[in-house]
Design a protein around this motif. Structure first.
Motif, PDB file in Angstrom:
ATOM      1  N   PRO A  18     -15.833  30.554  18.129  1.00 59.48           N
ATOM      2  CA  PRO A  18     -15.737  31.859  17.446  1.00 59.48           C
ATOM      3  C   PRO A  18     -14.851  31.838  16.207  1.00 59.48           C
ATOM      4  CG  PRO A  18     -14.283  31.837  19.344  1.00 59.48           C
ATOM      5  CD  PRO A  18     -15.021  30.514  19.362  1.00 59.48           C
ATOM      6  N   TYR A  19     -15.148  30.956  15.255  1.00 58.75           N
ATOM      7  CA  TYR A  19     -14.312  30.837  14.065  1.00 58.75           C
ATOM      8  C   TYR A  19     -14.231  32.158  13.300  1.00 58.75           C
ATOM      9  CZ  TYR A  19     -14.552  25.770  14.723  1.00 58.75           C
ATOM     10  OH  TYR A  19     -14.454  24.488  15.230  1.00 58.75           O
ATOM     11  N   GLU A  24     -11.309  37.103  11.480  1.00 62.34           N
ATOM     12  CA  GLU A  24     -11.199  38.562  11.549  1.00 62.34           C
ATOM     13  C   GLU A  24      -9.856  38.983  12.132  1.00 62.34           C
ATOM     14  OE1 GLU A  24     -13.573  42.371  13.555  1.00 62.34           O
ATOM     15  OE2 GLU A  24     -14.345  40.329  13.775  1.00 62.34           O
ATOM     16  N   TYR A  25      -9.391  38.258  13.130  1.00 61.54           N
ATOM     17  CA  TYR A  25      -8.087  38.542  13.732  1.00 61.54           C
ATOM     18  C   TYR A  25      -6.968  38.395  12.697  1.00 61.54           C
ATOM     19  CZ  TYR A  25      -3.962  37.777  16.710  1.00 61.54           C
ATOM     20  OH  TYR A  25      -2.706  37.828  17.276  1.00 61.54           O
ATOM     21  N   VAL A  26      -7.003  37.318  11.923  1.00 57.82           N
ATOM     22  CA  VAL A  26      -5.977  37.109  10.890  1.00 57.82           C
ATOM     23  C   VAL A  26      -6.016  38.241   9.869  1.00 57.82           C
ATOM     24  CG1 VAL A  26      -5.181  35.599   9.039  1.00 57.82           C
ATOM     25  CG2 VAL A  26      -5.995  34.600  11.183  1.00 57.82           C
ATOM     26  N   GLY A  48     -11.040  21.328  10.293  1.00 63.84           N
ATOM     27  CA  GLY A  48     -10.938  22.193   9.123  1.00 63.84           C
ATOM     28  C   GLY A  48     -11.897  23.366   9.063  1.00 63.84           C
ATOM     29  N   GLU A  49     -12.671  23.604  10.100  1.00 62.72           N
ATOM     30  CA  GLU A  49     -13.657  24.684  10.044  1.00 62.72           C
ATOM     31  C   GLU A  49     -12.995  26.045   9.822  1.00 62.72           C
ATOM     32  OE1 GLU A  49     -17.171  24.809  10.190  1.00 62.72           O
ATOM     33  OE2 GLU A  49     -16.800  22.730   9.606  1.00 62.72           O
ATOM     34  N   LEU A  50     -11.906  26.318  10.532  1.00 61.70           N
ATOM     35  CA  LEU A  50     -11.213  27.589  10.356  1.00 61.70           C
ATOM     36  C   LEU A  50     -10.459  27.622   9.033  1.00 61.70           C
ATOM     37  CD1 LEU A  50     -10.364  30.352  11.424  1.00 61.70           C
ATOM     38  CD2 LEU A  50      -8.483  29.225  12.628  1.00 61.70           C
ATOM     39  N   SER A  51      -9.793  26.527   8.697  1.00 62.21           N
ATOM     40  CA  SER A  51      -9.036  26.465   7.442  1.00 62.21           C
ATOM     41  C   SER A  51      -9.917  26.782   6.250  1.00 62.21           C
ATOM     42  CB  SER A  51      -8.411  25.074   7.267  1.00 62.21           C
ATOM     43  OG  SER A  51      -7.494  24.779   8.286  1.00 62.21           O
ATOM     44  N   ILE A  52     -11.103  26.199   6.221  1.00 60.88           N
ATOM     45  CA  ILE A  52     -12.017  26.402   5.094  1.00 60.88           C
ATOM     46  C   ILE A  52     -12.456  27.863   5.028  1.00 60.88           C
ATOM     47  CG2 ILE A  52     -14.319  25.835   4.237  1.00 60.88           C
ATOM     48  CD1 ILE A  52     -13.773  22.955   5.341  1.00 60.88           C
ATOM     49  N   ASP A 102       3.613  32.730   4.521  1.00 60.31           N
ATOM     50  CA  ASP A 102       3.502  34.128   4.943  1.00 60.31           C
ATOM     51  C   ASP A 102       2.849  34.246   6.312  1.00 60.31           C
ATOM     52  OD1 ASP A 102       4.407  35.204   2.322  1.00 60.31           O
ATOM     53  OD2 ASP A 102       2.541  34.280   1.628  1.00 60.31           O
ATOM     54  N   PHE A 103       2.033  33.252   6.643  1.00 55.81           N
ATOM     55  CA  PHE A 103       1.363  33.205   7.943  1.00 55.81           C
ATOM     56  C   PHE A 103       1.387  31.783   8.478  1.00 55.81           C
ATOM     57  CE2 PHE A 103      -0.668  36.563   5.533  1.00 55.81           C
ATOM     58  CZ  PHE A 103      -0.796  37.603   6.440  1.00 55.81           C
ATOM     59  N   ILE A 104       1.534  31.669   9.787  1.00 48.22           N
ATOM     60  CA  ILE A 104       1.268  30.409  10.474  1.00 48.22           C
ATOM     61  C   ILE A 104       0.306  30.725  11.612  1.00 48.22           C
ATOM     62  CG2 ILE A 104       2.197  28.524  11.858  1.00 48.22           C
ATOM     63  CD1 ILE A 104       4.790  28.729  10.324  1.00 48.22           C
ATOM     64  N   THR A 105      -0.764  29.951  11.698  1.00 53.94           N
ATOM     65  CA  THR A 105      -1.743  30.143  12.758  1.00 53.94           C
ATOM     66  C   THR A 105      -1.819  28.892  13.632  1.00 53.94           C
ATOM     67  OG1 THR A 105      -3.542  29.360  11.326  1.00 53.94           O
ATOM     68  CG2 THR A 105      -3.138  31.734  11.383  1.00 53.94           C
ATOM     69  N   ILE A 106      -1.977  29.105  14.935  1.00 59.89           N
ATOM     70  CA  ILE A 106      -2.210  28.012  15.900  1.00 59.89           C
ATOM     71  C   ILE A 106      -3.287  28.517  16.855  1.00 59.89           C
ATOM     72  CG2 ILE A 106      -1.172  26.308  17.442  1.00 59.89           C
ATOM     73  CD1 ILE A 106       1.583  27.289  16.568  1.00 59.89           C
ATOM     74  N   PHE A 107      -4.548  28.225  16.550  1.00 61.91           N
ATOM     75  CA  PHE A 107      -5.652  28.795  17.319  1.00 61.91           C
ATOM     76  C   PHE A 107      -6.366  27.746  18.163  1.00 61.91           C
ATOM     77  CE2 PHE A 107      -5.815  32.233  13.904  1.00 61.91           C
ATOM     78  CZ  PHE A 107      -5.170  33.161  14.705  1.00 61.91           C
ATOM     79  N   CYS A 108      -7.395  28.220  18.835  1.00 64.33           N
ATOM     80  CA  CYS A 108      -8.239  27.376  19.694  1.00 64.33           C
ATOM     81  C   CYS A 108      -7.399  26.712  20.785  1.00 64.33           C
ATOM     82  CB  CYS A 108      -8.991  26.338  18.868  1.00 64.33           C
ATOM     83  SG  CYS A 108     -10.420  25.627  19.704  1.00 64.33           S
TER      84      CYS A 108
END
Length: 248
Positions: A18-19, A24-26, A48-52, A102-108
């Motif tokens: 669910p990339y 959308e969450y971010v 890199g799928e989410l990063s892109i 400004d943001f750090i994400t750690i998903f999946c």
């Protein structure tokens, strides 16, 4: 834990991931908490799928992953698409030398690959030091329910023309942990034969209350805890828990 050969078939296995929901969450949390900046560190960025996708939404993204081979796949995609996405190989629990974001994400559920409580707590401290004041840490984890009932003592299989796998999950020695034994058979286009790839992965999670305590000890305000890509707080049977945290 590096994904080694697994990285080269990872995207094939994650076609239903669910990339777009993570993106959308971010975007929702950025709007909800009025964060004006766009600098984002995507920790455990994988292939890199989410990063892109985040770059396409206007974020200035930097990717970090422990796996060399994952980053090689990401770098190839970035070059093909002609986008700017700096990449660094680092362990999230030893993150250092990067600027603030400004943001750090750690998903999946990537945080669940840390084997010990100390690694989780150190990761939160490292994330705090790499955030701007008022910046957001956004991450998800598997719930204890998912570990006990979604994974433990379960077998998952896939059988397609060019790829197959047997994925067996067992309870780990620590509470709310699982061990994944994966065997892949991947068709080699050159030889017409199947190559076997064996992988072993370990994941561990903790109750929401424990994560919240560690986040507060690291200096964060825990703004929201939700479940399963919804606006609802977690319940006993929730599978994926989301945390929105702000650096004070």
């Amino acid at each position: 834990m590096s994904y080694e050969q697994f990285s080269y078939i990872y995207d094939r296995l994650m076609t239903d991931a669910p990339y777009d929901k993570w993106v959308e969450y971010v975007l929702d949390e950025k709007s909800r908490f009025h964060v004006s900046g766009n600098r984002l560190l995507d920790v455990a960025c994988g292939t890199g799928e989410l990063s892109i996708r985040l770059v396409r939404e206007g974020f200035q993204v930097t990717g970090v992953d422990l796996s060399d081979s994952m980053l090689v796949v990401t770098a190839s995609k970035v070059a093909d698409k002609g986008i700017h996405l700096p990449l660094f190989q680092q362990d999230m629990s030893q993150l250092e030398g990067l600027p603030t974001y400004d943001f750090i994400t750690i998903f999946c559920d990537s945080l669940n690959y840390l084997a010990s409580e100390d690694q989780v707590k150190e990761t939160f401290r490292r994330m705090y030091s790499h955030l701007e004041d008022g910046g957001l840490l956004l991450f998800d984890v598997h719930s204890p329910f998912q570990m006990l009932h979604g994974f433990a003592n379960r077998t998952f299989t896939l059988n397609e023309e060019d790829i197959a796998y047997i994925w067996q999950s067992y309870p780990g020695t620590a509470r709310y942990s699982v061990e994944h034994e994966l065997t892949f058979f991947v068709l080699d286009d050159m030889t017409g034969q199947f190559n076997r790839i064996d992988e072993w992965h370990y994941q561990r999670t903790y109750p929401v209350k424990q994560y919240t305590t560690w986040l507060k000890e690291a200096g964060f305000d825990v703004l929201r805890v939700t479940a399963d890509f919804s606006e609802d707080p977690p319940i006993k049977t929730s599978k994926r828990i989301f945390f929105t945290c702000r650096k004070k």
